[in-house]
Enzyme design. Structure first.
Site, mmCIF file in Angstrom:
data_model
loop_
_atom_site.group_PDB
_atom_site.id
_atom_site.type_symbol
_atom_site.label_atom_id
_atom_site.label_comp_id
_atom_site.label_asym_id
_atom_site.label_seq_id
_atom_site.Cartn_x
_atom_site.Cartn_y
_atom_site.Cartn_z
ATOM 1 N N ASP A 52 -10.895 2.801 4.180
ATOM 2 C CA ASP A 52 -11.144 1.354 4.134
ATOM 3 C C ASP A 52 -12.649 1.064 4.036
ATOM 4 O O ASP A 52 -13.044 -0.066 3.741
ATOM 5 C CB ASP A 52 -10.600 0.680 5.403
ATOM 6 C CG ASP A 52 -9.328 -0.113 5.135
ATOM 7 O OD1 ASP A 52 -9.124 -0.525 3.979
ATOM 8 O OD2 ASP A 52 -8.552 -0.320 6.085
ATOM 9 N N GLN B 20 -4.455 -1.727 9.702
ATOM 10 C CA GLN B 20 -4.414 -3.043 9.067
ATOM 11 C C GLN B 20 -4.944 -4.115 10.021
ATOM 12 O O GLN B 20 -4.536 -4.189 11.187
ATOM 13 C CB GLN B 20 -2.972 -3.370 8.630
ATOM 14 C CG GLN B 20 -2.846 -4.609 7.778
ATOM 15 C CD GLN B 20 -3.529 -4.499 6.411
ATOM 16 O OE1 GLN B 20 -3.705 -3.401 5.873
ATOM 17 N NE2 GLN B 20 -3.915 -5.625 5.841
ATOM 18 N N LYS C 39 0.845 -1.207 0.000
ATOM 19 C CA LYS C 39 0.000 0.000 0.000
ATOM 20 C C LYS C 39 0.882 1.258 0.000
ATOM 21 O O LYS C 39 0.646 2.201 -0.758
ATOM 22 C CB LYS C 39 -0.940 -0.015 1.216
ATOM 23 C CG LYS C 39 -2.039 -1.067 1.092
ATOM 24 C CD LYS C 39 -2.839 -1.273 2.376
ATOM 25 C CE LYS C 39 -3.838 -2.417 2.198
ATOM 26 N NZ LYS C 39 -4.648 -2.700 3.408
#
Ligand code: GUN
Length: 292
Positions: free
Chosen positions: A119, A96, A52
């Site tokens: 997200d 994460q 990412k």
């Protein structure tokens, strides 16, 4: 059978974002800035987050990586999220997953400001998505929608079977495919570990999204000829012939299923790359929303 090429499509999405970012830079406007929080040393999470960050760099986005030891206490993570929420330069925040057990995932997700929730995991983002309102959409289902869109796959009226009901993939995927959008307009069946007659249900599917995390689960005898198969699985399997020591295996028995399909995504090179492209698209979107 045609491969749905996540590498090709994600590159096209990133190329477009890079061009848009170049324009922002030229016009002295704000450049998208993604902040990632990574806790502990889970190998897969390390790889995803590194990718990412690298992708941000490649397309000209700013990025910040905040790392914590696996034994970090929840208060420290909460403090970091508050700081990122308040930082005007940060447009998108991701934590994460999975998290160590002393950290409450739901609490952490709820703390991310919805305007920075790239997200798409916050209840406000999910609620808007369910109602068909503009929102950040969870990156994996969003990436799959971008892939279907790129290949102009006609999904209208098709029976889509989604296997897996996770908050971040299966459930949002089932909602997106059922919406009155293009792609979308499917009749959706959401299956999970307690579903009876799964094989019979899969055999009725025009589109199957396998997102249950069991390598090689979807077999040839579960797939109707001409079906479209989307493989979300990405499990590491020990493989001493590889430099990394592992190979990535999807939820679909690709070697035997592929010949039966009209379209299929490979692993690697399919959905995983689209997830990152979708996350970057959300981050760019976060900047646009701020300016409006
Ligand atoms: N873990 C597995 N997939 C994801 C994802 O898309 N976002 C985050 N934050 N964690 C994940």
């Amino acid at each position: 059978m045609q491969i749905l090429d996540g590498k090709l499509v994600s590159q096209a999405v990133k190329e477009d974002l890079k061009n848009k970012t170049d324009i922002l830079i030229k016009e002295n406007k704000k450049v998208p800035h993604l902040a990632a929080i990574l806790i502990g040393n889970n190998g897969a999470s390390e790889t995803y987050v590194a990718s990412k960050i690298k992708n941000c760099h490649d397309i000209g986005f700013k990025s910040t990586l905040i790392r914590f030891d696996a034994a970090v206490n929840e208060a420290e993570v909460i403090e970091a999220i508050h700081t990122l929420n308040e930082d005007e330069d940060v447009d998108g925040i991701l934590v994460q997953l999975p998290l160590p057990k002393q950290i409450n995932e739901e609490k952490i997700i709820n703390l991310i400001h919805p305007s920075k929730d790239v997200d798409g995991f916050h209840p406000i983002s999910v609620g808007k998505m369910v109602q068909g309102l503009p929102s950040f959409i969870s990156a994996t289902p969003y990436g799959i929608m971008l892939l279907l869109q790129h290949y102009k796959i006609d999904t209208v009226g098709k029976h889509a079977v989604v296997i897996g009901r996770s908050n971040i993939v299966g459930r949002p995927m089932s909602i997106l495919l059922s919406q009155n959008t293009n792609p979308g307009n499917c009749t959706v069946t959401l299956c999970h570990s307690r579903t009876q007659h799964l094989k019979e249900i899969c055999l009725q599917a025009d589109i199957i999204v396998a997102a249950l995390g069991i390598p090689g689960f979807l077999k040839e005898d579960m797939v109707k000829p001409g079906a479209i198969v989307i493989d979300v699985g990405i499990t590491r399997i020990e493989d001493k012939t590889k430099k990394s020591g592992y190979a990535l295996k999807g939820d679909v028995d690709f070697e035997n299923v592929a010949a039966k399909c009209s379209y299929i995504t490979p692993v690697p090179g399919g959905v995983g790359l689209m997830t990152i492209a979708a996350l970057l698209t959300n981050t760019y979107q976060a900047v646009l929303q701020k300016n409006n």
